[in-house]
Write an enzyme that holds these catalytic residues in place. Structure first.
Site, PDB file in Angstrom:
ATOM      1  N   LYS A 285      49.668   4.094  34.911  1.00  0.00           N
ATOM      2  CA  LYS A 285      50.258   4.006  33.578  1.00  0.00           C
ATOM      3  C   LYS A 285      51.428   4.979  33.451  1.00  0.00           C
ATOM      4  CE  LYS A 285      45.984   2.944  31.001  1.00  0.00           C
ATOM      5  NZ  LYS A 285      46.375   1.632  30.467  1.00  0.00           N
ATOM      6  N   ARG A 359      37.353  -4.611  32.523  1.00  0.00           N
ATOM      7  CA  ARG A 359      36.658  -5.896  32.729  1.00  0.00           C
ATOM      8  C   ARG A 359      35.873  -5.875  34.035  1.00  0.00           C
ATOM      9  NH1 ARG A 359      42.331  -8.919  32.283  1.00  0.00           N
ATOM     10  NH2 ARG A 359      42.663  -7.053  31.028  1.00  0.00           N
TER      11      ARG A 359
HETATM   12  N1  BES Z   1      42.080   1.057  28.627  1.00  0.00           N
HETATM   13  C1  BES Z   1      43.125   0.112  28.674  1.00  0.00           C
HETATM   14  C2  BES Z   1      43.356  -0.600  27.345  1.00  0.00           C
HETATM   15  C3  BES Z   1      43.818   0.252  26.196  1.00  0.00           C
HETATM   16  C4  BES Z   1      45.150   0.236  25.822  1.00  0.00           C
HETATM   17  C5  BES Z   1      42.936   0.970  25.437  1.00  0.00           C
HETATM   18  C6  BES Z   1      45.567   0.972  24.746  1.00  0.00           C
HETATM   19  C7  BES Z   1      43.367   1.710  24.371  1.00  0.00           C
HETATM   20  C8  BES Z   1      44.668   1.691  24.000  1.00  0.00           C
HETATM   21  C9  BES Z   1      42.820  -0.950  29.719  1.00  0.00           C
HETATM   22  O1  BES Z   1      42.070  -0.536  30.794  1.00  0.00           O
HETATM   23  C10 BES Z   1      44.126  -1.420  30.242  1.00  0.00           C
HETATM   24  O2  BES Z   1      44.793  -0.635  30.864  1.00  0.00           O
HETATM   25  N2  BES Z   1      44.467  -2.679  29.997  1.00  0.00           N
HETATM   26  C11 BES Z   1      45.681  -3.224  30.436  1.00  0.00           C
HETATM   27  C12 BES Z   1      45.415  -4.567  31.013  1.00  0.00           C
HETATM   28  C13 BES Z   1      46.589  -5.169  31.753  1.00  0.00           C
HETATM   29  C14 BES Z   1      46.869  -4.386  33.017  1.00  0.00           C
HETATM   30  C15 BES Z   1      46.281  -6.604  32.070  1.00  0.00           C
HETATM   31  C16 BES Z   1      46.604  -3.324  29.227  1.00  0.00           C
HETATM   32  O3  BES Z   1      46.124  -3.622  28.139  1.00  0.00           O
HETATM   33  O4  BES Z   1      47.776  -3.042  29.374  1.00  0.00           O
HETATM   34 MN    MN Z   2      43.298   0.287  32.326  1.00  0.00          MN
END
Ligand code: BES
Ligand code: MN
Ligand code: ZN
Length: 505
Positions: A285, A359
């Site tokens: 990230k 997931r």
């Molecule tokens: N933990 C994150 C989702 C999240 C985003 C929680 C903002 C709280 C606030 C999750 O694991 C994630 O990174 N999801 C990705 C999925 C994508 C790579 C398909 C996302 O939402 O960007």
């Molecule tokens: Mn994630």
């Protein structure tokens, strides 16, 4: 916070502060049309002395009647209370226990900020809310309002309300029961918030497991915490694929509530995402805002805290709680995009993005819950940024593979006063997660991201009735509100607990 129910006449009660709710009797639809319409403010109490203490202020034309507007009067004439706090609940027509919870929280936050430690609140009457429901909403709201997350600040004021008196009329026993049940629920919500609030160096998977075990011991639940060996032995290839990248050992937390006299079925399986820190892994990230990913275990915290509430409320229904706790880290051992993993269910997964890790851990958590006998599943997870795009910060995203279970959840979240909105899971979306090389892939492209994630989970719930709660937008308050501090919200706890109780009645 200790709560007591009192049948005293409000004006005769000696207290640091007496709180009365102001309701606007004007029709909100009319006010909408006519901007110059004056609010018609009335106190929601039948006590004439309290009414007359507030009369001049209410008639002054200075008040708007907007929700949470508050005014504090000292030495109110004719009352034994030292102060009278008037707090607006908005339009009388719309006033329900949802608003009352928040008003109680706002009263707590207003008064504790002034150094007051104890006060009394008049359960609004007439208000259309049954007295026991009003008492429950006040206690829950007050507890939520009493929480502040500033543990690590040297200048922490640690202001808290210690005792709350609720002035209400009715069957004392029933009101006391409502208050003590609400206390369990409110305390559990704050327990979840405590867990979520801890930064990842102080809330590793191991520590989360220890906190679950300590809680379980206190309330008489069975709780087992397993490490990497067991996860591999169970062939949880999806969960392990995330855990393998971290030096911090993962924890598979399994809690069981099996009350005497509960029927064999249903068995409810509560599954939580317990990612104690989400860096994204190799698909890392951006640095900006990454510190917030300590709250990626909020779904897990919700389920641990829900098990606490259930153990204390004792509904006659079996419940299993499972939390898959791990960090998501980049390292020489971390999984890489393109890797193929075999989940516990046997399904093969092509990893497209290592940041879609929630997931993966849930896939095995859901499957394991079924293996342990769950006939109905609920999961809670901070799963996608996309759910925030879809629903903002106000609503939890709900997904269900079965209308009957959705109806139960919907009823529960209305009673619990939490906003949730159902999103679709049509077969068309399945295309999105089809892989060339494996059964499915772990991301589904740019659009409908919250749905793609839910479609992935659906593959593991299979035909077991299942609810998925995406709490990414709601588990963390970005700003403080009159009724709640900035930080972890404890969202979904109350709904999950109410949902479980719905199976026992
Ligand atoms: N933990 C994150 C989702 C999240 C985003 C929680 C903002 C709280 C606030 C999750 O694991 C994630 O990174 N999801 C990705 C999925 C994508 C790579 C398909 C996302 O939402 O960007
Ligand atoms: Mn994630
Ligand atoms: Zn995550």
């Amino acid at each position: 916070m200790k709560t007591t129910i009192s049948l005293s006449t409000p004006s005769q009660l000696e207290t640091e502060a007496l709180v009365a709710v102001v309701l606007n009797q004007a029709d909100p639809a009319q006010a909408e049309k006519n901007k110059d319409a004056k609010p018609q403010l009335k106190l929601a109490t039948e006590d004439a002395s309290v009414q007359s203490a507030a009369a001049d202020l209410l008639a002054s034309g200075e008040l708007t009647g907007k929700p949470f507007e508050s005014n504090l009067l000292h030495k109110p004439a004719g009352l034994k209370a030292k102060r009278l706090l008037l707090i607006s609940g908005g339009p009388a027509k719309k006033f329900s226990s949802y608003e009352l919870r928040r008003v109680a929280g706002a009263a707590v936050r207003t008064l504790k900020g002034r150094g007051i430690r104890s006060f009394a609140i008049i359960a609004p009457a007439p208000s259309g809310i049954p007295a026991d429901e009003a008492v429950g909403a006040i206690v829950e709201g007050a507890l939520v309002g009493n929480f502040d997350p500033d543990y690590y600040r040297s200048d922490r004021k640690d202001q808290k309300i210690d005792t709350l008196t609720i002035l209400a009329g009715g069957d004392q026993k029933a009101l006391e029961r409502a208050a003590s049940e609400a206390q369990i629920v409110g305390d559990s919500q704050n327990f979840a918030r405590d867990l979520v609030n801890e930064p990842s160096n102080r809330m590793t998977p191991t520590i989360l497991g220890e906190r679950a075990q300590k809680m379980a011991q206190e309330v008489g639940l069975k709780c087992e915490v397993y490490g990497a060996e067991k996860i591999k032995e169970l062939k949880m290839g999806a969960f392990w694929s995330v855990a393998q990248g971290s030096d911090e050992p993962p924890a598979l937390i399994v809690m069981k509530y099996e009350p005497a006299g509960a029927p064999e079925k249903p068995v409810l399986g509560l599954v939580g995402k317990g990612v104690t820190f989400d860096t994204g892994g190799i698909s890392i990230k951006p640095a900006d805002g990454m510190e917030k990913m300590k709250y990626d275990m909020a779904g897990g915290a919700t389920m641990i805290a829900a098990m606490r509430a259930i153990a204390l409320l004792k509904p006659k229904v079996k419940v299993i709680g499972i939390v898959c706790a791990t960090e998501n880290m980049p390292s020489g051992k971390a999984q890489k995009p393109g890797d193929v993993q075999i989940a516990m269910s046997g399904k093969s997964i092509e990893i497209i993005n290592t940041d879609a890790e929630g997931r993966l851990v849930l896939a095995d958590g859901l499957h394991y819950a079924k293996q342990l006998g769950a006939t109905h599943l609920v999961d809670a997870a901070t799963l996608t940024g996309a759910v925030v795009v879809a629903l903002g910060y106000a609503n939890v995203g709900v997904f269900a593979n079965d209308d009957a279970i959705y109806e139960r959840l919907h009823k529960a979240n209305e009673e619990a006063g939490e906003k949730m909105w159902r999103l679709p899971l049509d077969d068309e979306y399945k295309e999105q997660i089809r892989s060339n090389i494996a059964d499915i892939m772990n991301t589904g492209g740019r659009w409908g991201g919250a749905i793609n994630a839910a479609m992935f989970l659906k593959e593991f719930a299979e035909d077991t009735p299942w609810i998925h709660l995406d709490i990414a937008g709601t588990a963390w308050m970005e700003d403080q509100k009159p009724w709640i501090a900035k930080g972890p919200s404890g969202v979904a706890l109350r709904s999950v607990v109410e949902f479980v109780r719905g199976f026992a009645s």
